[in-house]
Design a protein around this motif. Structure first.
Motif, short mmCIF file in Angstrom:
data_model
loop_
_atom_site.label_atom_id
_atom_site.label_comp_id
_atom_site.label_asym_id
_atom_site.label_seq_id
_atom_site.Cartn_x
_atom_site.Cartn_y
_atom_site.Cartn_z
N SER A 39 0.83 -1.21 0.00
CA SER A 39 0.00 0.00 0.00
C SER A 39 0.86 1.26 0.00
CB SER A 39 -0.93 0.00 1.22
OG SER A 39 -1.84 -1.08 1.17
N LEU A 40 1.87 1.28 0.86
CA LEU A 40 2.72 2.47 0.96
C LEU A 40 3.54 2.69 -0.31
CD1 LEU A 40 3.99 2.09 4.65
CD2 LEU A 40 2.48 3.87 3.77
N ILE A 41 4.11 1.61 -0.84
CA ILE A 41 4.96 1.76 -2.03
C ILE A 41 4.14 2.18 -3.23
CG2 ILE A 41 6.46 0.54 -3.64
CD1 ILE A 41 7.45 -1.14 -1.25
N LYS A 42 2.99 1.55 -3.43
CA LYS A 42 2.15 1.93 -4.57
C LYS A 42 1.58 3.34 -4.38
CE LYS A 42 -0.38 -1.91 -4.70
NZ LYS A 42 -1.36 -2.93 -5.20
N GLU A 43 1.25 3.70 -3.14
CA GLU A 43 0.72 5.05 -2.88
C GLU A 43 1.77 6.11 -3.16
OE1 GLU A 43 -2.19 7.83 -1.84
OE2 GLU A 43 -2.36 5.66 -2.18
N SER A 44 3.04 5.77 -2.96
CA SER A 44 4.11 6.75 -3.21
C SER A 44 4.14 7.20 -4.66
CB SER A 44 5.46 6.14 -2.83
OG SER A 44 5.87 5.16 -3.77
N GLN A 45 3.70 6.35 -5.58
CA GLN A 45 3.76 6.68 -6.99
C GLN A 45 2.71 7.71 -7.39
OE1 GLN A 45 3.76 2.23 -7.86
NE2 GLN A 45 5.11 2.95 -9.48
N THR A 46 1.73 7.93 -6.54
CA THR A 46 0.67 8.88 -6.86
C THR A 46 0.80 10.17 -6.07
OG1 THR A 46 -0.84 7.96 -5.20
CG2 THR A 46 -0.89 6.97 -7.40
N ASN A 47 1.84 10.26 -5.23
CA ASN A 47 1.98 11.42 -4.35
C ASN A 47 3.09 12.34 -4.82
OD1 ASN A 47 0.40 11.50 -1.52
ND2 ASN A 47 0.57 9.39 -2.23
N HIS A 48 3.05 13.57 -4.34
CA HIS A 48 4.04 14.58 -4.66
C HIS A 48 5.39 14.21 -4.04
CE1 HIS A 48 6.01 18.53 -4.73
NE2 HIS A 48 5.15 18.84 -5.69
N PRO A 49 6.51 14.57 -4.67
CA PRO A 49 7.83 14.28 -4.10
C PRO A 49 8.03 14.75 -2.67
CG PRO A 49 8.07 15.05 -6.36
CD PRO A 49 6.62 15.20 -6.01
N TRP A 50 7.22 15.68 -2.21
CA TRP A 50 7.36 16.14 -0.83
C TRP A 50 7.25 14.98 0.16
CZ3 TRP A 50 9.14 20.37 1.36
CH2 TRP A 50 9.19 21.56 0.63
N VAL A 51 6.41 14.00 -0.11
CA VAL A 51 6.21 12.90 0.85
C VAL A 51 6.64 11.55 0.30
CG1 VAL A 51 4.31 14.09 1.99
CG2 VAL A 51 3.81 12.58 0.06
N ARG A 52 7.04 11.47 -0.95
CA ARG A 52 7.34 10.18 -1.56
C ARG A 52 8.42 9.40 -0.81
NH1 ARG A 52 7.97 10.88 -7.69
NH2 ARG A 52 5.78 11.51 -7.37
N PRO A 53 9.55 10.02 -0.40
CA PRO A 53 10.57 9.23 0.31
C PRO A 53 10.06 8.61 1.61
CG PRO A 53 11.51 11.28 -0.48
CD PRO A 53 10.03 11.39 -0.67
N ILE A 54 9.19 9.32 2.32
CA ILE A 54 8.67 8.78 3.59
C ILE A 54 7.84 7.54 3.32
CG2 ILE A 54 7.23 9.26 5.60
CD1 ILE A 54 7.94 12.22 5.25
N LEU A 55 6.94 7.62 2.33
CA LEU A 55 6.10 6.47 2.00
C LEU A 55 6.94 5.29 1.54
CD1 LEU A 55 3.20 8.30 0.11
CD2 LEU A 55 3.16 7.41 2.44
N LEU A 56 7.93 5.56 0.69
CA LEU A 56 8.78 4.48 0.17
C LEU A 56 9.59 3.84 1.29
CD1 LEU A 56 10.14 5.96 -3.19
CD2 LEU A 56 8.67 3.96 -2.91
N TYR A 57 10.19 4.65 2.14
CA TYR A 57 11.05 4.08 3.19
C TYR A 57 10.26 3.20 4.13
CZ TYR A 57 14.06 3.64 7.24
OH TYR A 57 14.79 3.12 8.29
N TYR A 58 9.11 3.66 4.59
CA TYR A 58 8.35 2.84 5.53
C TYR A 58 7.71 1.63 4.84
CZ TYR A 58 9.28 5.99 9.33
OH TYR A 58 9.93 6.70 10.31
N GLY A 59 7.41 1.75 3.56
CA GLY A 59 6.97 0.58 2.81
C GLY A 59 8.08 -0.45 2.69
N MET A 60 9.31 0.02 2.44
CA MET A 60 10.45 -0.89 2.36
C MET A 60 10.71 -1.56 3.70
SD MET A 60 12.68 1.81 0.13
CE MET A 60 14.25 0.98 0.08
N MET A 61 10.59 -0.82 4.79
CA MET A 61 10.78 -1.40 6.11
C MET A 61 9.78 -2.52 6.37
SD MET A 61 11.56 1.79 8.72
CE MET A 61 11.65 0.68 10.12
N SER A 62 8.52 -2.28 6.02
CA SER A 62 7.50 -3.31 6.25
C SER A 62 7.77 -4.55 5.40
CB SER A 62 6.11 -2.76 5.93
OG SER A 62 5.75 -1.74 6.84
N MET A 63 8.23 -4.35 4.15
CA MET A 63 8.55 -5.48 3.29
C MET A 63 9.69 -6.30 3.88
SD MET A 63 7.38 -6.54 0.25
CE MET A 63 6.99 -5.19 -0.86
N LEU A 64 10.70 -5.64 4.40
CA LEU A 64 11.83 -6.35 4.99
C LEU A 64 11.43 -7.05 6.30
CD1 LEU A 64 14.61 -3.76 4.21
CD2 LEU A 64 14.55 -6.13 3.41
#
Length: 369
Positions: free
Chosen positions: A67-92
């Motif tokens: 959810s977080l990683i896919k949501e990052s693709q639709t959001n502004h760069p202002w928040v994209r790294p936060i969504l990606l990082y926490y999505g990556m953490m959950s995946m790991l």
């Protein structure tokens, strides 16, 4: 991580195929079967009971990550790294649960395991920022499960981390006027393979051909030897030992076009090579590159950990220094903005594919029609 098999997928939309595969890990019934198989391979006692106990947490991690990683693709760069990082953490975290049934064992393993300078220097450049590895937390735990030596206190600049990612290498080369990776090619030799490396890498490493082979074999003993076969002008030819610890191939119908300069040379994608060595990296198509090192002797890192470190640093900027993050992403004066944008576009596809490979323990080659 040793990949013992290869799966070559032809699809019109590789990214969509990846997320469809993750649906099997989001559903409790199919995820439970996956966990039983994963625990049986380790092996753990009573894999059925462990899978039944852990499947709710496992599917929750996967659902949150996707959810977080896919949501990052639709959001502004202002928040994209936060969504990606926490999505990556959950995946790991989901992946760790397949290898450590009692994860999280304690609260210490829930820390990031990384740190960066909180107060940035004047005239800050992201590529000069350092990310330091801590003794406890998610990062060192994942690194341990990747069978890497302890790295507590080791630090990498963002520029060094960018040097590991083959998909970003063209931009890296243009921005920094440096080459960090060298493209390599293959030819068949009976039941084995010959690896063709540009001869310029010998000058880069300041090594003879024999010493380069020794250097590579320090990481994967006995995988390479100098070939006595006739090579190609400008290329050093190495013989690759074919065994399940190092390398395996499958033949693919209608392979992709070979090297344009030498029609008999093949890309890794056209041969479908499952190649495991820490000094070699693959782009998202499966083409292989030799890492050339950095300005100082740091050890190569698995690309999954490289993505995690870079997004950790970017997410910290987003969260704790929005004015500086705004300067980096909105001010066209900094050239490093280009490679950061490329990274944010790459991670949802590449990290998801790398993690799918880790979950499946087999190499995935995705080829668009």
């Amino acid at each position: 991580m040793i990949r013992k098999s290869i799966k070559c997928i032809c699809t019109e939309n590789p990214e969509q195929w990846i997320w469809t595969e993750y649906m099997l890990l989001q559903n409790e019934e199919t995820a439970r079967r996956y966990l039983i198989d994963a625990y049986s391979r380790r092996p753990f006692n009573q894999p059925d009971r462990l899978a039944y106990r852990n499947v709710p947490a496992f599917t929750s991690y996967i659902n949150q990550a996707t959810s977080l990683i896919k949501e990052s693709q639709t959001n502004h760069p202002w928040v994209r790294p936060i969504l990606l990082y926490y999505g990556m953490m959950s995946m790991l975290k989901a992946w760790l649960l397949t290898r450590i049934p009692d994860y999280p064992q304690n609260t210490a393993v829930l820390r990031h395991g990384l740190s960066t300078r909180k107060r940035k220097r004047e005239r800050f450049r992201f590529c000069e920022d350092e990310i330091k590895i801590q003794r406890e937390g998610l990062f060192p735990l994942v690194a341990e499960e990747w069978n890497l030596p302890p790295m507590t206190g080791e630090s990498y600049t963002a520029k060094e981390l960018f040097s590991f990612i083959p998909d970003l290498h063209p931009t890296y080369h243009r921005l920094f006027q440096q080459k960090s990776l060298a493209r390599v090619f293959f030819t068949r030799s009976g039941a084995g393979l010959l690896l063709h490396v540009p001869e310029q890498v010998l000058d880069h490493f300041h090594l003879s051909a024999e010493r380069l082979v020794d250097k590579l074999n320090q990481a994967r003993h006995g995988l390479f030897s100098l070939s006595t076969s006739r090579g190609y002008d400008g290329y050093l030819t190495l013989h690759c030992a074919c065994d399940e610890e190092g390398l395996s191939t499958v033949v693919v119908d209608n392979p992709l076009p070979p090297h344009p300069g030498f029609p008999s040379l093949s890309t890794t994608e056209s041969l479908c090579v499952s190649f495991h060595h820490p000094w070699f990296y693959e782009n998202k198509k499966g083409d292989l590159y030799l890492w050339l090192g950095n300005d100082r002797p740091v050890a190569p890192l698995p690309e999954i950990l490289v993505h995690l470190m870079l997004l950790f640093s970017l997410s910290m900027l987003c969260r704790y220094d929005p004015p500086l993050w705004g300067e980096i992403m909105l001010d066209n004066q900094q050239a490093e903005q280009i490679i950061i944008h490329e990274l944010l576009e790459l991670v949802p596809r590449k990290f998801a594919q790398l993690m799918l490979t880790a979950f499946a323990e087999e190499k995935l080659i995705l080829r668009a029609h």
